[in-house]
Design a protein around this motif. Structure first.
Motif, PDB file in Angstrom:
ATOM      1  N   LYS B  93     -76.688  39.879  67.640  1.00 46.08           N
ATOM      2  CA  LYS B  93     -75.655  39.731  68.669  1.00 46.08           C
ATOM      3  C   LYS B  93     -76.191  40.103  70.043  1.00 46.08           C
ATOM      4  O   LYS B  93     -75.838  39.479  71.042  1.00 46.08           O
ATOM      5  CB  LYS B  93     -74.464  40.618  68.320  1.00 46.08           C
ATOM      6  N   ILE B  94     -77.048  41.121  70.053  1.00 48.53           N
ATOM      7  CA  ILE B  94     -77.633  41.519  71.344  1.00 48.53           C
ATOM      8  C   ILE B  94     -78.426  40.361  71.931  1.00 48.53           C
ATOM      9  O   ILE B  94     -78.315  40.047  73.122  1.00 48.53           O
ATOM     10  CB  ILE B  94     -78.526  42.764  71.143  1.00 48.53           C
ATOM     11  N   ARG B  95     -79.201  39.704  71.082  1.00 52.37           N
ATOM     12  CA  ARG B  95     -79.970  38.557  71.596  1.00 52.37           C
ATOM     13  C   ARG B  95     -79.048  37.437  72.047  1.00 52.37           C
ATOM     14  O   ARG B  95     -79.305  36.770  73.042  1.00 52.37           O
ATOM     15  CB  ARG B  95     -80.942  38.063  70.526  1.00 52.37           C
ATOM     16  N   CYS B  96     -77.937  37.252  71.327  1.00 57.63           N
ATOM     17  CA  CYS B  96     -76.981  36.210  71.727  1.00 57.63           C
ATOM     18  C   CYS B  96     -76.458  36.472  73.118  1.00 57.63           C
ATOM     19  O   CYS B  96     -76.316  35.564  73.939  1.00 57.63           O
ATOM     20  CB  CYS B  96     -75.788  36.210  70.780  1.00 57.63           C
ATOM     21  N   VAL B  97     -76.150  37.741  73.402  1.00 58.63           N
ATOM     22  CA  VAL B  97     -75.529  38.051  74.682  1.00 58.63           C
ATOM     23  C   VAL B  97     -76.552  37.972  75.800  1.00 58.63           C
ATOM     24  O   VAL B  97     -76.266  37.484  76.901  1.00 58.63           O
ATOM     25  CB  VAL B  97     -74.881  39.451  74.621  1.00 58.63           C
ATOM     26  N   LEU B  98     -77.779  38.427  75.509  1.00 61.93           N
ATOM     27  CA  LEU B  98     -78.773  38.438  76.578  1.00 61.93           C
ATOM     28  C   LEU B  98     -79.216  37.039  76.948  1.00 61.93           C
ATOM     29  O   LEU B  98     -79.679  36.799  78.063  1.00 61.93           O
ATOM     30  CB  LEU B  98     -79.974  39.274  76.152  1.00 61.93           C
ATOM     31  N   MET B  99     -79.143  36.108  76.014  1.00 59.68           N
ATOM     32  CA  MET B  99     -79.559  34.731  76.321  1.00 59.68           C
ATOM     33  C   MET B  99     -78.371  33.808  76.145  1.00 59.68           C
ATOM     34  O   MET B  99     -78.193  33.200  75.089  1.00 59.68           O
ATOM     35  CB  MET B  99     -80.713  34.342  75.395  1.00 59.68           C
ATOM     36  N   PRO B 100     -77.533  33.761  77.157  1.00 59.99           N
ATOM     37  CA  PRO B 100     -76.280  33.011  76.988  1.00 59.99           C
ATOM     38  C   PRO B 100     -76.413  31.504  77.137  1.00 59.99           C
ATOM     39  O   PRO B 100     -75.405  30.809  77.045  1.00 59.99           O
ATOM     40  CB  PRO B 100     -75.391  33.590  78.092  1.00 59.99           C
ATOM     41  N   TRP B 207     -74.383  37.210  85.458  1.00 59.07           N
ATOM     42  CA  TRP B 207     -74.961  37.047  84.119  1.00 59.07           C
ATOM     43  C   TRP B 207     -74.022  37.636  83.068  1.00 59.07           C
ATOM     44  O   TRP B 207     -73.656  36.980  82.080  1.00 59.07           O
ATOM     45  CB  TRP B 207     -76.317  37.738  84.115  1.00 59.07           C
ATOM     46  N   ALA B 208     -73.599  38.889  83.313  1.00 60.10           N
ATOM     47  CA  ALA B 208     -72.714  39.548  82.351  1.00 60.10           C
ATOM     48  C   ALA B 208     -71.387  38.802  82.241  1.00 60.10           C
ATOM     49  O   ALA B 208     -70.882  38.567  81.135  1.00 60.10           O
ATOM     50  CB  ALA B 208     -72.475  40.989  82.772  1.00 60.10           C
ATOM     51  N   ALA B 209     -70.835  38.419  83.380  1.00 63.79           N
ATOM     52  CA  ALA B 209     -69.532  37.763  83.357  1.00 63.79           C
ATOM     53  C   ALA B 209     -69.625  36.404  82.678  1.00 63.79           C
ATOM     54  O   ALA B 209     -68.735  36.010  81.923  1.00 63.79           O
ATOM     55  CB  ALA B 209     -68.989  37.619  84.766  1.00 63.79           C
ATOM     56  N   TYR B 210     -70.748  35.686  82.927  1.00 61.39           N
ATOM     57  CA  TYR B 210     -70.919  34.384  82.270  1.00 61.39           C
ATOM     58  C   TYR B 210     -71.010  34.558  80.770  1.00 61.39           C
ATOM     59  O   TYR B 210     -70.380  33.822  80.001  1.00 61.39           O
ATOM     60  CB  TYR B 210     -72.185  33.707  82.803  1.00 61.39           C
ATOM     61  N   SER B 211     -71.782  35.595  80.376  1.00 63.88           N
ATOM     62  CA  SER B 211     -71.960  35.837  78.954  1.00 63.88           C
ATOM     63  C   SER B 211     -70.622  36.130  78.272  1.00 63.88           C
ATOM     64  O   SER B 211     -70.322  35.584  77.208  1.00 63.88           O
ATOM     65  CB  SER B 211     -72.918  37.005  78.783  1.00 63.88           C
ATOM     66  N   ALA B 212     -69.838  37.007  78.915  1.00 59.13           N
ATOM     67  CA  ALA B 212     -68.559  37.371  78.299  1.00 59.13           C
ATOM     68  C   ALA B 212     -67.574  36.217  78.369  1.00 59.13           C
ATOM     69  O   ALA B 212     -66.882  35.922  77.390  1.00 59.13           O
ATOM     70  CB  ALA B 212     -67.977  38.598  78.995  1.00 59.13           C
ATOM     71  N   ALA B 213     -67.527  35.551  79.517  1.00 56.88           N
ATOM     72  CA  ALA B 213     -66.514  34.511  79.698  1.00 56.88           C
ATOM     73  C   ALA B 213     -66.781  33.330  78.797  1.00 56.88           C
ATOM     74  O   ALA B 213     -65.851  32.726  78.248  1.00 56.88           O
ATOM     75  CB  ALA B 213     -66.472  34.079  81.150  1.00 56.88           C
ATOM     76  N   SER B 214     -68.078  32.991  78.597  1.00 50.01           N
ATOM     77  CA  SER B 214     -68.370  31.834  77.756  1.00 50.01           C
ATOM     78  C   SER B 214     -67.944  32.102  76.313  1.00 50.01           C
ATOM     79  O   SER B 214     -67.720  31.171  75.555  1.00 50.01           O
ATOM     80  CB  SER B 214     -69.857  31.504  77.811  1.00 50.01           C
ATOM     81  N   LEU B 215     -67.863  33.392  75.948  1.00 49.21           N
ATOM     82  CA  LEU B 215     -67.421  33.697  74.589  1.00 49.21           C
ATOM     83  C   LEU B 215     -65.910  33.790  74.490  1.00 49.21           C
ATOM     84  O   LEU B 215     -65.307  33.357  73.522  1.00 49.21           O
ATOM     85  CB  LEU B 215     -68.025  35.025  74.141  1.00 49.21           C
ATOM     86  N   LEU B 216     -65.307  34.426  75.508  1.00 45.30           N
ATOM     87  CA  LEU B 216     -63.877  34.718  75.401  1.00 45.30           C
ATOM     88  C   LEU B 216     -63.010  33.548  75.845  1.00 45.30           C
ATOM     89  O   LEU B 216     -61.921  33.344  75.323  1.00 45.30           O
ATOM     90  CB  LEU B 216     -63.532  35.935  76.254  1.00 45.30           C
ATOM     91  N   VAL B 217     -63.476  32.815  76.849  1.00 44.35           N
ATOM     92  CA  VAL B 217     -62.617  31.785  77.423  1.00 44.35           C
ATOM     93  C   VAL B 217     -62.896  30.482  76.703  1.00 44.35           C
ATOM     94  O   VAL B 217     -63.835  29.771  77.014  1.00 44.35           O
ATOM     95  CB  VAL B 217     -62.879  31.662  78.941  1.00 44.35           C
ATOM     96  N   GLY B 218     -62.106  30.214  75.724  1.00 40.82           N
ATOM     97  CA  GLY B 218     -62.325  29.027  74.910  1.00 40.82           C
ATOM     98  C   GLY B 218     -61.660  27.794  75.501  1.00 40.82           C
ATOM     99  O   GLY B 218     -61.120  27.824  76.608  1.00 40.82           O
ATOM    100  N   GLU B 219     -61.696  26.738  74.701  1.00 40.62           N
ATOM    101  CA  GLU B 219     -61.157  25.469  75.189  1.00 40.62           C
ATOM    102  C   GLU B 219     -59.638  25.488  75.280  1.00 40.62           C
ATOM    103  O   GLU B 219     -59.037  24.663  75.965  1.00 40.62           O
ATOM    104  CB  GLU B 219     -61.579  24.326  74.254  1.00 40.62           C
TER     105      GLU B 219
END
Lengths: 247, 246
Positions: B93-100, B207-219
């Protein structure tokens, strides 16, 4: 066991029910928020008919959060040190305190003055009124010109205040009442912007002044004052005794 | 061993299965006896040599105070397993978040769909450790902002029509602090150049916001995506602000 389970279930149910209670206040479209932000800077001179106020809290809440972030930036860049407390706590406390406190106060005044406005509408009105503050503070924390701030304070802060005043005027009847409610909201709103600017900006101003070096005020100095040695016998005795001791 | 005799017995001429009462006067001797069962009372473990205190307690019926529980086989599980800490999962998961970037081929939805608690907690605590220098109050603030910020995001997400659980938001927001941890040492190096450090801070927050938003903000949010992305962005500004001084 059954009791505990029931309590858990009802708590969970309450949480989800509460979310649904919140929904009408926060469920907005981005384009609505954008339009309301624009409208918050445009005072409408139509005071014969009560103007509409959208009872919505998403925009105000986000503006307050934005202002917290801008204040933090201002505090950081001005090197503010708060002895008892934290920058974060101060910023959050100031912004939410202003929003909730002044809204309650205005609601109270509106109640006294017989204005047609609900608490929700007060929160929304004052919250969108903070948009002007956010713009002014964000620009002037980064560009340090005294005159620029005053121009922005009068124009942008003034516009957002005027907008609120116009809305309140249209919803209040009677000259005295209008004067009281509009005077109080104008004073509070404009002085809050002044306070926010100078409270967390002063240090940078001081540094700029010393860098200019010309209009630098002379530092405070200790100046020996004349002591009247008339009736004060204790002081006289002390003054006479001091040289004797030092010998 | 005979059962203790009730005055009931199967009569010979009645249909089988029926009980009838017989008078006990003319009946033959119905006495019986119960053999003493071979039961030992074990109130206090088998101590061969007992102190007076033990005997005293046992006499009073408090011998159970001195009992020692036998080891459960379940207690012998390793601690990591006991606490549901899956290090491999956390590392992935750490790698997932660091490389969004989606092109890197990580199955990023794992972070959202399979939330755990310890990974985000570790990340948040690590972030507070590196922010700790010279400011002790920062730890409580970071944890408070994490919990209540996630709560705000969760409420907004639910209200705007999303379908997430609080645990998922907590996990994603916690893991997405990693980019800020990464840029923190870089900030130390370039701290003297104000423009560079500002750009670096902005980059970290994005970077952090993109990582979180791409996961949380779905279609499912459709046009309302910006309404949720903005508070997430603000939240990471707060975190960075806590890092540079509480």
């Amino acid at each position: 066991m059954w009791q505990a389970g029931k309590r858990q279930a009802s708590k969970a149910f309450n949480l989800y029910a509460n979310i649904d209670i919140l929904r009408p206040y926060f469920d907005v479209e981005p384009i609505q928020v954008r339009n309301r932000l624009m409208e918050s800077m445009i005072p409408i001179r139509m005071i014969n008919f009560p103007q509409k106020i959208a009872g919505e809290l998403y925009g105000p809440l986000m503006l307050v959060f934005t202002m917290v972030a801008i204040l933090l930036h201002g505090m950081k860049s001005s090197g503010t040190v708060i002895v008892e407390g934290t920058l974060m706590g101060t910023a959050i406390g100031t912004c939410f305190g202003y929003w909730l406190g002044v809204s309650s106060f205005i609601y109270f005044v509106a109640y006294l003055c017989n204005s047609q406005i609900t608490m929700l509408q007060t929160l929304s009105l004052l919250g969108y009124g903070l948009f002007g503050h956010c713009i002014v503070l964000f620009i002037t924390y980064n560009i340090h010109f005294h005159s620029l701030f005053y121009v922005f304070w009068l124009v942008i802060g003034g516009l957002s205040t005027l907008r609120m005043v116009a809305v309140l005027l249209s919803r209040t009847v009677g000259h005295t009442q209008r004067l009281i409610i509009c005077g109080s909201i104008t004073a509070l709103h404009m002085f809050f912007l002044l306070y926010l600017h100078f409270a967390y900006h002063k240090v940078v101003e001081g540094i700029l002044d010393t860098l200019d070096g010309q209009n630098m005020a002379p530092p405070f100095q200790r100046v020996a004052r004349d002591l009247s040695l008339g009736p004060n016998s204790v002081l006289n005795v002390t003054l006479q005794a001091l040289p004797a001791q030092s010998r | 061993m005979q059962p203790p005799g009730p005055a009931v017995r199967l009569h010979s001429n009645s249909p089988p299965g029926d009980f009838t009462f017989v008078s006990s006067t003319e009946a033959e001797d119905l006495t019986g006896s119960i053999a003493t069962p071979d039961v030992k009372l074990n109130l206090g473990g088998d101590f061969t040599k007992e102190s007076t205190a033990t005997t005293f307690l046992r006499q009073r019926g408090y011998g159970w105070l001195l009992e020692v529980e036998e080891n459960d086989p379940e207690d012998n599980k390793p601690l990591l397993e006991e606490l549901d800490i899956d290090l491999k999962d956390i590392y992935y998961k750490i790698r997932c978040v660091l490389m969004p970037m989606p092109s890197l081929g990580f199955n990023r939805q794992v972070v959202r769909d399979n939330p755990d608690f310890w990974g985000p907690l570790a990340v948040v605590l690590f972030f507070s450790m590196i922010s700790l220098y010279g400011q002790f109050r920062v730890v409580s603030w970071i944890i408070t902002i994490w919990i209540f910020g996630s709560l705000t995001i969760f409420l907004l997400a639910r209200v705007l029509g999303g379908d997430v659980a609080y645990g998922q938001v907590l996990g994603v927001i916690g893991y997405s602090l990693l980019p800020l941890i990464v840029i923190a040492p870089a900030l130390l190096v370039v701290g003297s150049f104000e423009i560079v450090s500002t750009i670096l801070k902005l980059f970290g927050v994005f970077w952090a916001a993109y990582s979180a938003a791409s996961l949380l903000v779905g279609e499912e949010f459709k046009t309302k995506k910006p309404l949720l992305i903005y508070p997430i962005f603000l939240l990471y500004i707060y975190f960075l602000s806590l890092y540079t001084g509480v």
